[in-house]
Design a protein around this motif. Structure first.
Motif, PDB file in Angstrom:
ATOM      1  N   UNK A  51      19.555 -18.645   3.335  1.00 14.16           N
ATOM      2  CA  UNK A  51      19.246 -18.127   1.821  1.00 14.16           C
ATOM      3  C   UNK A  51      20.286 -18.632   0.798  1.00 14.16           C
ATOM      4  N   UNK A  52      21.355 -19.262   1.530  1.00 18.15           N
ATOM      5  CA  UNK A  52      22.386 -20.071   0.673  1.00 18.15           C
ATOM      6  C   UNK A  52      22.550 -21.328   1.263  1.00 18.15           C
ATOM      7  N   UNK A  53      22.801 -22.367   0.004  1.00 15.39           N
ATOM      8  CA  UNK A  53      23.372 -23.502   0.351  1.00 15.39           C
ATOM      9  C   UNK A  53      24.716 -23.521   1.043  1.00 15.39           C
ATOM     10  N   UNK A  54      25.456 -22.734   0.539  1.00 18.36           N
ATOM     11  CA  UNK A  54      26.760 -22.528   1.322  1.00 18.36           C
ATOM     12  C   UNK A  54      27.056 -21.076   1.797  1.00 18.36           C
ATOM     13  N   UNK A  55      27.555 -21.174   2.887  1.00 18.50           N
ATOM     14  CA  UNK A  55      27.857 -19.826   3.484  1.00 18.50           C
ATOM     15  C   UNK A  55      29.144 -19.798   4.459  1.00 18.50           C
ATOM     16  N   UNK A  56      29.407 -18.825   4.731  1.00 23.64           N
ATOM     17  CA  UNK A  56      30.666 -18.372   5.471  1.00 23.64           C
ATOM     18  C   UNK A  56      30.297 -17.226   6.525  1.00 23.64           C
ATOM     19  N   UNK A  60      32.272 -35.153  -0.392  1.00 28.63           N
ATOM     20  CA  UNK A  60      31.248 -36.234   0.529  1.00 28.63           C
ATOM     21  C   UNK A  60      29.996 -35.665   0.963  1.00 28.63           C
ATOM     22  N   UNK A  61      29.927 -34.282   0.512  1.00 28.32           N
ATOM     23  CA  UNK A  61      28.389 -33.939   0.636  1.00 28.32           C
ATOM     24  C   UNK A  61      27.396 -34.213  -0.192  1.00 28.32           C
ATOM     25  N   UNK A  62      26.306 -34.469   0.437  1.00 32.71           N
ATOM     26  CA  UNK A  62      25.111 -34.789  -0.586  1.00 32.71           C
ATOM     27  C   UNK A  62      24.678 -33.581  -1.347  1.00 32.71           C
ATOM     28  N   UNK A  63      24.342 -33.794  -2.450  1.00 34.88           N
ATOM     29  CA  UNK A  63      23.910 -32.348  -3.387  1.00 34.88           C
ATOM     30  C   UNK A  63      22.849 -31.558  -2.599  1.00 34.88           C
TER      31      UNK A  63
END
Length: 613
Positions: A167-172, A288-291
């Motif tokens: 549920x997130x584009x970015x996670x840790x 370098x990550x695509x959106x």
């Protein structure tokens, strides 16, 4: 030559500063700006120690050189004009700005930065903090898939981690050894594959070749344990790669093939051992990550920070200590069935909702001395650590290292540890078999130089192995190569496909020619002529830093016989958690105690910038 310049050079001669620090200071400031010259030298030295910035509150004569050589520190302070109002002094110079101009130094929120560190930290903070929530296409379907993959336990943090990442584009996802980070990723990727119609381009990466190989192996084992269709399994990547390979690092250059103008071709990126990723590399990766891409960072926030500047994973994970927001806790409870309590503390960064801290170790339980010792050291609890050593666990042992006889016993133990793989080399066993045997035992050091460091111990271990007839070390004039020599690559060589941290072993090939054999992330072996190798070191002993991303059946850790600032609980914890089945510690009790109590401090502004400060 100014008095300050001469004093800074004296500090360089005493190894309190590097020659680079003094040269940088002279480039930034002339003799009419002694305070700026001091600040520039100090900031450069801090960057060399892994700090991202220099808080102005640290700029006092008492903290210069960490309290060492106070007379020289005071003389330098006076030669710099005994500066007090640092902020106004710095901003008077054309070499310093608030970041809106292209200046060598940037002053922000009472923190002084090198410009590239300021830029890098800003990119990371903006990227992490700007992550919008992703609503799952079908909440009930996601719940059903998670229940199928994880079961329906009420306190399953692996399941919560998967829900966080989906549920997130970015996670840790952070957790100690054996908490199931790879298993969690295998299941969450399976969930994403099921939720995504059509192809999903997934990439796996890690900072070193060894870590990439371990990720490939452990993810493969995790997949074998999942009941997935053959079609779903084929959508998983076959192997992990290094971050340098992923980004297309250019030989002898800071440039990358993939960047903001030429982004990576992927939909999902999983980065393992993220604690090893330094700030500049993280900034390059983000650029370098695509959106539309989703990125999942895995790691142990309590391990040593990266060798280079920053402690990115640790800084991000500190945002999680306050728990989830109320809305996020409610959503995760709905998706997983695991009851979570949230809070709406407005002083905490919203980034907390992107993080999951795994809490249960499946490798180490109450019967594991390694696990109990890691917990005690991580907490800085020396009495608990001593209790673990005194509890009679069979998988940990400790020996003093104060006398020549005790040092010789360390060398004898190393001979015994490395004997099995060297016997296989002598029998001309297959390279895979030799490398598997080599990974069963590893000596780790806190230092590089001296009799307790990598250089001194590698020399002494080689001599001991030669005396026992296990290696045939050539005369010094004939070079360093012999069958069985383990080496670690010290500099990336993209042309050869070898990267910093890769380990190879010299063996005879089918034509009886000596080659160095390296395992690659895909399980194959690369053989290289010794003369073609980039800079490298013998690897009977390696630093704890270099061991990150690796795991050994039996890990031995040697600490020096006197305390040094490099000895911290993070270093000791990292070494302990490299051991899978057995740990041996060689250390003076006093030095050990001070190391467990000492904490690594990496100065940065990332946590504040994630909170909008």
């Amino acid at each position: 030559m100014s008095g300050l310049t001469e004093l800074l050079r004296q500090a360089s001669e005493k190894r309190l500063l590097r020659a680079l620090d003094v040269q940088f200071a002279q480039m930034v400031a002339d003799e009419s700006q002694p305070a700026l010259m001091l600040a520039a030298a100090w900031l450069s030295a801090e960057a060399g120690e892994g700090h991202v910035c220099l808080p102005l509150s640290q700029l006092t004569p008492a903290t210069l050189f960490g309290g060492r050589h106070p007379e020289l520190a005071e003389a330098i302070w006076q030669a710099a004009g005994a500066p007090q109002e640092w902020s106004s002094l710095l901003l008077e110079s054309e070499a310093v700005s608030d970041g809106s101009l292209a200046t060598p130094l940037v002053l922000h929120q009472q923190r002084l930065y090198l410009n590239r560190m300021w830029q890098g930290e800003g990119k990371v903070a903006e990227f992490i903090a700007a992550d919008p929530a992703i609503e799952p296409p079908d909440t009930s379907l996601l719940r059903e898939i998670l229940d199928q993959l994880f079961g329906e336990q009420p306190d399953d943090w692996q399941k919560i981690a998967a829900a966080v990442a989906i549920t997130r584009k970015i996670s840790v996802i952070s957790g100690g050894p054996g908490t199931g980070k790879t298993t969690t990723v295998a299941k969450l990727l399976a969930a994403l594959i099921r939720l995504t119609p059509g192809a999903l381009r997934i990439q796996l990466a890690a900072p070193t070749g060894k870590a990439a190989a371990r990720l490939t192996e452990s993810l493969g084992k995790a997949l074998d344990g999942l009941q997935l269709s053959s079609d779903d399994k084929q959508k998983f990547p076959a192997e992990a790669t290094t971050l340098h390979r992923l980004l297309g690092a250019q030989p002898n250059s800071q440039r990358m093939r993939y960047h903001a103008g030429n982004p990576l071709h992927l939909d999902v990126l999983v980065v393992d051992e993220a604690s090893m990723v330094d700030l500049p590399m993280m900034a390059n990766l983000i650029a370098a990550l695509p959106k539309p891409a989703r990125v999942i960072f895995l790691g142990d926030r309590d391990q040593l920070a990266s060798v280079e500047a920053g402690a990115v994973l640790g800084d991000i994970c500190r945002c999680a200590e306050a728990g989830y927001s109320v809305a996020r806790a409610r959503q995760l409870t709905q998706l997983t069935g695991c009851p979570l309590e949230g809070n709406d503390d407005e002083t905490v960064s919203p980034v907390r909702d992107n993080i999951c801290l795994l809490r249960k170790s499946y490798r180490f339980d109450a019967s594991s001395g390694i696990g109990q010792l890691a917990l005690a050291v991580n907490a800085g609890d020396l009495s608990a650590a001593e209790s673990v050593f005194n509890a009679g666990f069979s998988d940990i042992e400790r020996y003093p290292l104060a006398t020549p006889d005790e040092y010789q016993q360390l060398l004898n133990d190393c001979v015994a540890g490395y004997r099995p793989y060297l016997q296989l080399v002598a029998q001309q066993a297959a390279p895979q078999q030799v490398m598997k045997a080599f990974s069963r035992y590893q000596l780790l050091c806190a230092l590089r130089e001296g009799p307790f460091g990598v250089v001194g111990l590698n020399e002494r271990i080689e001599l001991a192995l030669h005396q026992k007839g296990l290696i045939q070390r050539p005369p010094a004039a004939s070079g360093k190569w012999y069958a069985g020599r383990p080496v670690m690559i010290a500099r990336n060589d993209r042309a050869l496909g070898l990267f910093n941290g890769d380990i190879g072993i010299a063996m005879r090939d089918d034509e009886n020619e000596l080659k160095v054999f390296f395992p690659l992330p895909d399980g194959t072996i690369k053989a290289v002529q010794p003369s073609r190798l980039p800079p490298h070191d013998t690897a009977f002993a390696m630093t704890v830093h270099k061991s990150q991303g690796s795991e050994f059946e039996h890990t031995a850790l040697v600490l020096p016989n006197h305390f040094l600032p490099v000895l911290t609980r993070e270093l000791v914890y990292t070494a302990i958690t490299r051991a899978r089945d057995r740990l041996t510690l060689y250390a003076d009790k006093s030095v050990w105690g001070k190391a467990v109590r000492a904490r690594t401090q990496r100065r940065s502004g990332l946590q504040q910038r994630l909170s909008g400060m």
